[in-house]
Design an enzyme around this catalytic site. Sequence first.
Site, short mmCIF file in Angstrom:
data_model
loop_
_atom_site.label_atom_id
_atom_site.label_comp_id
_atom_site.label_asym_id
_atom_site.label_seq_id
_atom_site.Cartn_x
_atom_site.Cartn_y
_atom_site.Cartn_z
N LYS A 1 0.86 -1.20 0.00
CA LYS A 1 0.00 0.00 0.00
C LYS A 1 0.90 1.25 0.00
CE LYS A 1 -3.95 2.09 2.40
NZ LYS A 1 -4.89 2.02 3.53
N SER B 1 -9.66 2.63 2.52
CA SER B 1 -8.72 3.34 1.70
C SER B 1 -7.78 2.43 0.89
CB SER B 1 -7.89 4.30 2.53
OG SER B 1 -7.20 3.62 3.52
N SER C 1 -10.02 0.23 6.68
CA SER C 1 -9.45 0.33 5.34
C SER C 1 -8.94 -0.96 4.75
CB SER C 1 -8.33 1.36 5.34
OG SER C 1 -8.86 2.64 5.60
#
Lengths: 467, 88, 435
Positions: free
Chosen positions: C39, C114, C139
């Site tokens: 990420k 996210s 997320s």
Amino acid sequence: MNATIGLEIHVHLKTWSKLFCSCTTDIDGKEPNTEVCPICLGYPGSKPKLNKKAVDFGITLALALESNIEPELRFSRKNYFYPDMSKNFQITQYEVPLASGGFLLVDDHRIGITRVHLEEDPAKLTHVGGGITNARETLIDYNRAGMPLVEIVTDPDIESTEEARAFLEKLSLILDHLGVYDPTAEGVLRVDANISIEGGNRVEVKNITGFKNVEKALNYEVIRQKSAKNMGVDIVRETRHYDAGSGITSTLRLKEDEEDYGYIAEPDLVKTNLTEDWIGRMKASMPELPDQRINRLELQYGIPRFQASIIVRTGLQMSEFFEKSCRLHDDQKEVCNWLVTFLLKSLNYEDMSLSESKVTPETFVEILELISEGTISNRLAKELIKDYVKTGKSPRKIVEEKNLGLLSEEELGKIVVSVVNEFPQAVEDYRGGKSKAAEYLIGQVLRRIRARATANDVRRLVLEELD
Amino acid sequence: MDLVERLAKAARLNLTPAETCKYAQQLSVILDAFNELDQVDTDGVEPSYHPIKLEDALREDEPEKWEWDPLANVADAEGRSIRGPKIK
Amino acid sequence: MSFIDRIRELDDKYHFINAYAGDEPYGEGLLSGYAVSVKDNVCVKGLESKAGSKILEGYVPPFDATVVVKSRAEGGIIIGKTTQDEFGFGTFNVNTPYKVPLNPHDVERSTGGSSGGAACLTEVADFKHVAISESTGGSISCPASWCGVVGITPTYGRVSRWGLIDYANSLDKIGVMAKTVKEAAMFLGVISGPDKYDSTVLNTPVPDYTQLGSVEGVRIGVPKEYLGKGVDHKVEEQVWGSIKKLESRGASISEISLPHTKYSLSSYYIIAMAEASTNLAKFSGLRYGLQNPIEGDFNQYFSKVRAEGMGDETKRRIILGSFTRMAGYRNAYYLKALKVRTRVIEDFKKAFKEVDVLAAPTMPVVAPRFDEIAELEPIQHYMMDILTVAPNLAGIPMVTVPCGNVDGMPVGLHLMSDHLNEVKALEAAQEVEQG
């Protein structure tokens, strides 16, 4: 000058590494931005980790200041923006400091210590093309960012600018004794002072380095505030900056412009338990404090208290020097006298600290030995010590090289004879009843022999010769 | 609005007047929602700074040098110093 | 075809990569032959890591996050940075000037956020792949459930946060996504464990997460506050289907209550935004990232570069976060929220005395269409988080596992267990997966 003063003192702790990262604290004289890492540079993804030794020092200092230590150590984020902040927040202690409610005695006046806490230092700024208020840009060196600081805040108990200086000198001495800070390193002690006169508004003067400057800055403030008052002008609550070069304070910002720091608990750190055990260990290994040492020197060496006080107050190195010297020479009172009266005086004259000079206890006691052996006179020793302090050369060597030993009776006699022969007029005058002529001849001999004999011996031999 | 201006200034964010208005309105709605926390009885409750018990994470006082170039990500350096804006 | 080539092909279609890594050598270990995506908010040395934000554009970290080091040590091949909402602020992965990923099951729908990029890649990868992901309020769970993959959010402190670009330090957890429970569990084991660089990491030993038993005798609790109004009834249907299946495998089901659920949202957002607003202060155009020519005084310089580099949602959260910490409001908001958190945690602790695992829908709806999102008010955005926020606030471990479909869109079942009890949740997840 009288005033109501409170001080905030920031001291660099003498740990090997910074407060929250393992960068070295040995930053003096280093090129900018060479002793930094992602943590002290505030890189995203980096996280702080607390230095155990800094806590040790904090506890020790809190104990020396007779304050109450909290059972849990917690940190906060103090949020404000400034070019010297690598994270635009400072990790410090807000709600609950390491310790509180202590005191320090300055000549029997009890100055309260509000709090003692740990925090990190910001970076060093160089203002280019001007001073802090009118430079055109700033150069930032983050070597200092993250250095461990202990902040000591006093109650507004200090009653004069002189007392402020005395307080700082005593505090510095205690810190030196505790080994928690290095008095010779650059900029290790910074002071913010809060000062008001006659119940008026409080003004803060920030970031003063060195005690002499603190007294100067505060004296200036008293004068400034008094004149303002006399002219009917109100003293505004503000933060001022002291410029050591010009000797004046100037406005940095008004109190209404003060930031709201929006404190939160530092979420990248966890609480540290300050256990009874830990505090006990620090108490047990606490070095001798200045007041304790003064008492001990007085008792142990049989020296007058005021001299013990001078020795201790000069600094840790001086008291250690004294004790070492006493181990090398039996007459400890003599050691003390010569050290306090003559060695210190010569050091001051040469504007040198003990550590800057090359004197050692071994060479120092040589002077005392030379006197007790009868090799030199007291008077010569007083001259000799000046040379010794300047060069650090072994006094025995100096005496040898410069041929400064006391003259034998025979040698002295020869000189007396030669002087007497040089000044027949004086001899005649003396024989004619002018006793002053003898003084003249004695003076001449003394000049020639340069303290290599006592005045009494010279007088005796001259009179003998004349009669 | 005034509040948002103050907050934006404190947080060093230049906002357009439109943004300031928008945030002021949204702020008030959100803050109203937050006020429901008043309904929770938290007398004598300790704050949870972390969700689990964490304590005593200390580092030995041993210096270690990071071998890297701290100026590699810096756009404006003067010698080894980092150039920054003036104070006033 | 190499990983990178195949990923480029997929990325052209689904838009999940922010930066590609260079060539990495083959390695031995549990992750041998695995592509590992990271990420964007997890630092990889030498690879642009910007957490989806313009203010960190061009930032090349000088160090690897601990989880990256651990992944490589087991032979994982880092392939690049997956896209995300800026700094983690968002539920749909639309809050970013960079790529907005498309849901592989319907490209007109959001992947969730996210960690949208991570979930998207995990679902479309037709090679061995695991994703390093991160959760603050949900997320990992949200996008994993909307893309139909497995997501594990471990106990707070189980995985080191060293190298994670912070959103909210007391809430952030690095976790994993994979196509199967077994792979996700294996990868969790690889990245977990103590780390001297992180003060908030736990020193407890890491069990073998792949040693998973059956759900025989496991007590499953269904929180009544997580069902009913606000949850789409078709989603609930799918979820109950899986819960019933677990019952048929030997688990016992009961209803439990987490009374402070509704307060967890406010508590979470106050704490998260208070911490985030301080974390983001360091981004001021000095030392790294977006830097402007130096002009003006420092207030002017900072205010300009920060406004330029940070997005709308980010600015809103900074403003809000700054408010909750302000003198005069701090007690009512920041400190109050921290106390409410204690109450929320108490709810879970009480529940785990009665049951071993909690089961609920991961999200109240399936992935929404992009045009639906645009119409949402900020407060509605926040409501999407309600099922995931409470367990995230409490720092308990959770696993989302696909449990069905509604109109072709994946539905996730959320399985949560007590602190450091990941194994129990994983066992239930594996059972669901086996069908």
